[in-house]
Scaffold this active site. Structure first.
Site, short mmCIF file in Angstrom:
data_model
loop_
_atom_site.label_atom_id
_atom_site.label_comp_id
_atom_site.label_asym_id
_atom_site.label_seq_id
_atom_site.Cartn_x
_atom_site.Cartn_y
_atom_site.Cartn_z
N SER A 213 -11.69 5.45 12.56
CA SER A 213 -12.30 6.27 13.62
C SER A 213 -11.41 7.44 13.99
O SER A 213 -10.34 7.61 13.46
CB SER A 213 -12.58 5.41 14.84
OG SER A 213 -11.42 4.75 15.28
N GLU B 208 3.57 0.50 10.24
CA GLU B 208 2.68 0.93 11.31
C GLU B 208 3.07 0.31 12.65
O GLU B 208 3.12 -0.91 12.79
CB GLU B 208 1.23 0.58 10.96
CG GLU B 208 0.70 1.46 9.86
CD GLU B 208 -0.65 1.03 9.34
OE1 GLU B 208 -1.31 1.85 8.70
OE2 GLU B 208 -1.03 -0.13 9.56
N THR C 138 0.89 -1.16 0.00
CA THR C 138 0.00 0.00 0.00
C THR C 138 0.90 1.18 0.00
O THR C 138 1.27 1.68 1.03
CB THR C 138 -0.88 0.11 1.22
OG1 THR C 138 -1.90 -0.82 1.08
CG2 THR C 138 -1.60 1.43 1.26
#
Length: 410
Positions: free
Chosen positions: A410, A283, A197
């Site tokens: 979120s 990440e 990605t």
């Protein structure tokens, strides 16, 4: 800093930005797709540039890829790239394609160029229809410039969960003229060849035809961008594009050109820099893991083993926990699908030998823990059955990775 090969030296530039080559401008701003951070970017060449691109192998491909592929494979020239973050415009049906084409048209009108010279890239959440009002307004406000501030704006605007910008640039000499190659990328999660990605944009003022550039990029991608992994996922939007506008004034580059190796090695170094930056910024990552494999029956087999080791969740968690568990490494070698002879395998971590010719070697647990605490951990594997060599890069797997991805929307 100068990096040498047997045939040439290339110079790493202190100003690491996408507009370092002659004739390129960039811009980035906040248009409203994200809450506060920059989310819309534009890269422009003064003249139409030869273009090459490599894209995700995921069968589900985002609308912007369809638009950009048409430019890369049919027009074979590109003068601008419009990019947004915050929304991937993937799995959005006919509306998504229409929105990507609208972005292409509006950017072309803004610059006064043909629409088929404009590529489109998007990154962010999958499955949400693009909010076009902020995009339309933002494109009108983009003012590309050739300074460092504008290059930084571009680099920031393409980021999603990245923690740092990823920029690099080098110069070399072709036909006695300075040629500069620069790159910028984003990528932090869902990183798994082929490809990750990730979005990658490489600019150069070298003169080279699109077909030659395409073959070169494909070859280099296998050695760099396709040699990184963070979490085993493959995205819908992965794109690397190279623009070569020819403003350096060199003769047209081909593999037969006497300075071809100068150009090839410099482009490979830019791509490898970006690939390693992406792997390091995985990440939640705290460490870059490099796996070097030698002695395989072929380079392809060596790369397969290296990616198997660096992609193993058990290896990644062992590195995170500073656990010198070499059994996880040899297991990943064994299930890689490559040809191996267990009695000839040698394994090292950070230079400390743990297995030699298939036999365990006594080692200091305390010494290995200190090596595994470093921000960059190198694992070396020798197969002892051939001349093949390969590398792969990845990162450790941490608690933060779960937290980041559990709350991505979120």
């Amino acid at each position: 800093m100068t990096m040498s090969t047997s045939t040439n030296s290339i110079k790493k530039l202190s100003s690491k930005n996408i507009v370092s080559p002659k004739g390129f401008k960039a811009a980035g701003l906040h248009c409203g797709l994200k809450h506060k951070k920059k989310d819309l970017a534009l890269l422009v060449s003064e003249v139409p540039a030869s273009v090459a691109g490599v894209f995700t192998t995921n069968a589900v491909q985002a609308a912007p890829l369809k638009v950009t592929k048409e430019v890369v494979y049919t027009t074979k020239k590109m003068q601008a790239m419009i990019v947004n973050s915050g929304n991937a415009n993937a799995c959005t049906g006919k509306q998504g394609l229409q929105d990507a084409q609208t972005m292409q048209t509006l950017a072309a009108e803004k610059l006064g160029i043909a629409a088929n010279l404009v590529g489109v890239c998007s990154t962010g959440v999958i499955g949400e229809i693009m909010k076009m009002e902020p995009i339309i307004d933002g494109i009108q406000k983009l003012e590309p410039k050739d300074n460092l501030e504008s290059a930084i704006d571009f680099a920031q605007a393409i980021l999603t969960t990245d923690t740092v910008m990823k920029n690099t640039s080098y110069s070399t000499t072709v036909d006695g003229k300075e040629v500069i190659i620069a790159g910028v990328a984003k990528g932090s999660g869902m990183i798994e060849p082929n490809m990750a990605t990730m979005l990658g944009f490489i600019t150069t003022d070298a003169k080279i035809e699109a077909d030659v550039l395409q073959a070169t990029l494909a070859d280099i991608t296998n050695l760099t961008f396709n040699a990184i992994t963070v979490d085993g996922d493959t995205s819908t939007n992965d794109t690397v594009v190279v623009l070569a506008n020819g403003l350096a004034g060199n003769d047209t580059l081909t593999p037969e050109h006497p300075d071809w190796h100068h150009f090839y090695y410099t482009l490979k170094t830019v791509a490898e820099d970006l690939a390693k930056m992406i792997a390091k910024d995985g990440e939640g990552a705290t460490k870059l893991i490099e796996v070097e494999v030698e002695g395989a029956i072929s380079d392809e087999e060596a790369r397969k083993i290296a990616k198997s080791v660096v992609g193993s969740p058990l290896v990644k968690t062992a590195v995170f926990g500073c656990d010198a568990n070499w059994g996880r490494i040899i297991a990943a070698v064994g299930y890689s699908g490559a040809v191996v002879d267990p009695d000839k395998i040698t394994i090292q971590i950070g230079g400390a030998t743990m297995v030699e010719n298939g036999e365990p070697v006594p080692f200091s647990e305390d010494e290995l823990i200190q090596l595994l605490k470093m921000h960059e951990v190198k694992i070396y594997v020798s197969l002892g059955i051939g001349e093949g060599k390969g590398h792969a890069w990845g990162c450790d797997l941490t608690y933060d990775y779960v937290q980041i991805n559990a709350s991505y929307r979120s």
